[in-house]
Design a protein around this motif. Sequence first.
Motif, mmCIF file in Angstrom:
data_model
loop_
_atom_site.group_PDB
_atom_site.id
_atom_site.type_symbol
_atom_site.label_atom_id
_atom_site.label_comp_id
_atom_site.label_asym_id
_atom_site.label_seq_id
_atom_site.Cartn_x
_atom_site.Cartn_y
_atom_site.Cartn_z
ATOM 1 N N PRO A 183 18.680 46.385 49.993
ATOM 2 C CA PRO A 183 18.451 46.342 48.788
ATOM 3 C C PRO A 183 18.329 44.851 48.045
ATOM 4 O O PRO A 183 17.529 44.723 47.116
ATOM 5 C CB PRO A 183 19.453 47.070 47.691
ATOM 6 N N SER A 184 18.775 43.774 48.820
ATOM 7 C CA SER A 184 18.600 42.468 48.696
ATOM 8 C C SER A 184 18.655 41.751 49.734
ATOM 9 O O SER A 184 18.947 42.091 50.874
ATOM 10 C CB SER A 184 19.683 42.037 47.669
ATOM 11 N N LEU A 185 17.953 40.403 49.643
ATOM 12 C CA LEU A 185 17.856 39.263 50.808
ATOM 13 C C LEU A 185 18.325 38.158 50.027
ATOM 14 O O LEU A 185 18.056 37.801 49.003
ATOM 15 C CB LEU A 185 16.567 39.433 51.474
ATOM 16 N N PRO A 186 18.714 37.191 51.048
ATOM 17 C CA PRO A 186 18.938 35.887 50.784
ATOM 18 C C PRO A 186 17.678 35.199 50.449
ATOM 19 O O PRO A 186 16.584 35.669 50.802
ATOM 20 C CB PRO A 186 19.610 35.227 52.057
ATOM 21 N N ALA A 187 17.786 33.947 49.401
ATOM 22 C CA ALA A 187 16.606 33.598 48.702
ATOM 23 C C ALA A 187 15.777 32.896 50.076
ATOM 24 O O ALA A 187 14.585 32.840 49.824
ATOM 25 C CB ALA A 187 17.227 32.425 47.910
ATOM 26 N N TRP A 188 16.319 32.506 51.014
ATOM 27 C CA TRP A 188 15.438 31.863 52.080
ATOM 28 C C TRP A 188 14.495 32.906 52.808
ATOM 29 O O TRP A 188 13.602 32.686 53.023
ATOM 30 C CB TRP A 188 16.245 31.025 53.130
ATOM 31 N N GLN A 189 14.980 33.975 52.820
ATOM 32 C CA GLN A 189 14.275 35.090 53.451
ATOM 33 C C GLN A 189 13.289 35.659 52.552
ATOM 34 O O GLN A 189 12.275 35.865 52.863
ATOM 35 C CB GLN A 189 15.201 36.314 54.073
ATOM 36 N N ARG A 190 13.475 35.778 51.304
ATOM 37 C CA ARG A 190 12.565 36.281 50.133
ATOM 38 C C ARG A 190 11.488 35.287 50.130
ATOM 39 O O ARG A 190 10.322 35.353 50.119
ATOM 40 C CB ARG A 190 13.348 36.356 48.822
ATOM 41 N N GLU A 191 11.787 34.164 50.143
ATOM 42 C CA GLU A 191 10.672 32.984 50.286
ATOM 43 C C GLU A 191 9.919 32.883 51.421
ATOM 44 O O GLU A 191 8.596 32.706 51.266
ATOM 45 C CB GLU A 191 11.378 31.575 50.008
#
Length: 190
Positions: free
Chosen positions: A153-161
């Motif tokens: 349900p969530s990802l680290p910021a670097w992976q989202r980017e």
Amino acid sequence: MKRWPVLLALGLALALGGCASSSVDPLAPKTAGHVDLKRYQGKWYELARLPMRFQQDCAQSEAHYNLKPDGSLGVLNRCRTEGDEWLRAEGHAGIEEPGHTDKLWVEFDNWFSRLVPGLTRADYWILYVDEHYQTAIVGSPNRRYLWILSRTPSLPAWQREHLLSKARQQGYDTSRLVWRVSDKQIVARH
């Protein structure tokens, strides 16, 4: 029976979306290439999506895909509203072009799709899936629809980017994305 108007609207919007999505942009986005549907099946969390009427009340959404013996996929979409109510829509997906498992169509089971079968199919193009089948980007060729999906349900910021960058490279407007609301945010609103 507060659910029926929402489900009716969901079904109608999906139906009309399928009609509208049939015009393919000649500069359509590139798809992922071969997608192993056996590995793709299972539960995906929607992390972000472009705004759309039939999901306007969804704070959290997830999709469950089940590969059938004939090569099609059973589809169950669930949506948690900010009022902490779960809505669901069931349907099926199939390969749009033989040999291209990254270009699918999806059709949900509702009164309209039963009335005019085949007319309510919507494009479901897998634009990207990582090698471990943990993140994916799905969109429509006309760029009206976009979903960023993950097995978590969530990802680290670097992976989202990283995923946002891939969507932008395909011509999608990521500045308009609607992001998943956390469980804590939903609980806090009650």
